[in-house]
Design a protein around this motif. Structure first.
Motif, mmCIF file in Angstrom:
data_model
loop_
_atom_site.group_PDB
_atom_site.id
_atom_site.type_symbol
_atom_site.label_atom_id
_atom_site.label_comp_id
_atom_site.label_asym_id
_atom_site.label_seq_id
_atom_site.Cartn_x
_atom_site.Cartn_y
_atom_site.Cartn_z
ATOM 1 N N ARG A 151 13.901 -45.063 -43.566
ATOM 2 C CA ARG A 151 12.479 -44.714 -43.565
ATOM 3 C C ARG A 151 11.664 -45.750 -44.325
ATOM 4 O O ARG A 151 10.567 -46.130 -43.903
ATOM 5 N N ALA A 152 12.199 -46.213 -45.453
ATOM 6 C CA ALA A 152 11.497 -47.211 -46.256
ATOM 7 C C ALA A 152 11.357 -48.519 -45.484
ATOM 8 O O ALA A 152 10.278 -49.127 -45.458
ATOM 9 N N HIS A 195 11.421 -48.954 -42.236
ATOM 10 C CA HIS A 195 10.496 -48.767 -41.110
ATOM 11 C C HIS A 195 9.043 -48.825 -41.584
ATOM 12 O O HIS A 195 8.190 -49.449 -40.929
ATOM 13 N N ALA A 196 8.760 -48.190 -42.728
ATOM 14 C CA ALA A 196 7.393 -48.205 -43.254
ATOM 15 C C ALA A 196 6.958 -49.609 -43.622
ATOM 16 O O ALA A 196 5.808 -50.008 -43.378
ATOM 17 N N GLU A 228 5.847 -51.865 -40.764
ATOM 18 C CA GLU A 228 4.540 -51.553 -40.196
ATOM 19 C C GLU A 228 3.389 -52.148 -40.996
ATOM 20 O O GLU A 228 2.234 -52.089 -40.562
ATOM 21 N N ALA A 245 2.587 -47.798 -48.432
ATOM 22 C CA ALA A 245 3.357 -47.368 -47.271
ATOM 23 C C ALA A 245 4.645 -46.666 -47.709
ATOM 24 O O ALA A 245 5.039 -45.644 -47.133
ATOM 25 N N HIS A 286 3.934 -43.158 -49.138
ATOM 26 C CA HIS A 286 3.618 -42.182 -48.094
ATOM 27 C C HIS A 286 4.851 -41.802 -47.287
ATOM 28 O O HIS A 286 4.984 -40.649 -46.859
ATOM 29 N N ALA A 287 5.754 -42.751 -47.074
ATOM 30 C CA ALA A 287 6.843 -42.535 -46.124
ATOM 31 C C ALA A 287 8.077 -41.883 -46.734
ATOM 32 O O ALA A 287 8.789 -41.152 -46.048
ATOM 33 N N VAL A 288 8.334 -42.139 -48.007
ATOM 34 C CA VAL A 288 9.588 -41.686 -48.621
ATOM 35 C C VAL A 288 9.328 -40.469 -49.494
ATOM 36 O O VAL A 288 8.575 -40.555 -50.462
#
Length: 344
Positions: free
Chosen positions: A255-256, A258-259, A262, A308, A311-313
């Motif tokens: 997840r980290a 991927h964020a 972006e 990012a 927010h994502a992790v």
């Protein structure tokens, strides 16, 4: 090096400190995500404390009710179950201390704070589960060698059901809250409560066997429950060991990454590290940016990368992002060169 310095400096206002914290938020809106995560982490500690107090009360009442029946019946098996429930209630003490310590601010000696106290509490809980397994096994073997009749079998059966119900409720509650707030120690404590629920079922089955005239029913079932406790001990020990060794779920790393991909301006992702400190996550990562960027531009990319990640992790409360310039054609990667010289 200057880019790293600027970005680390930007992290100082992520730790709440009263009025100064609120004023800093007004002046630096880009820090809200991290501060919100810290507020959430403090709320997580409060939830953990509530879980401990509620479970301590439930198990205390359960153990007290069972103790009355122990005096009436003289059941050694029920005595062992009562001791287990009491010990399980007392495991709230090291966890409570850990949650209180975890709220303390970092110091110049403990620069990461005191969140690791939860890992120590987890070790104490694993040792308690091991002691419970040893006690259950010893009690069962002793009863095999010296069978004794159980008095007031119906009362023992009811007490066993009360013990199972109380422990299973506490186990589900602790495990749910522990997973919600990311506390491996609280999850391990919930697993410990579940082992004591199994022990209560052993008392129930043993009482049923005694009612049918089979005195060896209690110790035989007790040995089976000891084996079940050993399996739960294995799971709890593995969970706590992984946390002590800084293991994280690989899905969080995915997840980290991927964020970060972006984020505009991030060309590559270098070394990414995640670690738990108590029930809070911290991240350290190096990202590659355009080598022609100014320090301010690369810092802005690093800040966006930090946001990012936050927010994502889930449960990530701090992230240190270092921006490395991409090497020009024919030029060695400065980051790799520095690492090579350091190793030499």
């Amino acid at each position: 090096m200057s880019d790293r310095h600027h970005h680390e400096h930007g992290h100082h206002h992520h730790t709440p400190s009263g009025l100064r914290h609120r004023l800093t938020h007004l002046l630096t809106p880009h820090s809200h995500e991290s501060a919100d995560k810290l507020d959430s982490a403090l709320e997580s500690s409060a939830r953990g404390m509530r879980a401990l107090w509620v479970s301590l009360t439930v198990l205390g009442v359960t153990a007290a009710a069972q103790a009355v029946v122990v005096v009436m019946s003289g059941s050694v098996a029920l005595l062992g179950d009562t001791v287990h429930n009491t010990a399980d209630a007392l495991t709230a003490v090291p966890l409570g201390i850990a949650f209180v310590l975890g709220r303390r601010a970092a110091t110049r000696r403990f620069t990461y704070g005191y969140g690791r106290a939860e890992d120590l509490a987890g070790i104490a809980i694993v040792l308690t589960i091991a002691a419970s397994a040893a006690f259950a096994g010893w009690t069962a073997i002793d009863r095999l060698l010296d069978p004794r009749p159980v008095q007031h079998v119906p009362a023992v059966a009811v007490a066993a059901l009360v013990g199972f119900a109380g422990n299973e409720w506490v186990a589900r509650y602790r495990i749910r809250v522990g997973r919600d707030i990311g506390s491996a120690a609280l999850v391990a404590d919930g697993l410990h409560a579940r082992t004591d629920g199994f022990t209560s079922l052993a008392v129930l089955l043993g009482a049923g066997g005694s009612a049918l005239g089979w005195q060896l029913a209690d110790p035989v079932v007790g040995l089976a429950i000891t084996a079940a406790i050993a399996l739960v001990l294995r799971d709890a020990a593995r969970e706590v060991f992984r946390r002590v060794m800084d293991a994280v779920d690989p899905a969080l790393v995915d997840r980290a990454e991927h964020a970060l991909r972006e984020v505009e301006g991030v060309r590559e992702i270098g070394e990414l590290r995640l670690r738990w400190i108590g029930h809070r996550l911290r991240a350290e990562v190096a990202v590659v940016v355009d080598g022609d960027m100014t320090v301010r531009q690369s810092h802005a990319v690093a800040v966006e990368a930090e946001h990012a990640l936050l927010h994502a992790v889930p449960r990530l409360t701090a992230a240190l992002v270092h921006a490395d310039p991409a090497p020009r054609p024919g030029e060695d990667d400065p980051h790799h060169t520095l690492a090579h010289h350091t190793a030499a």
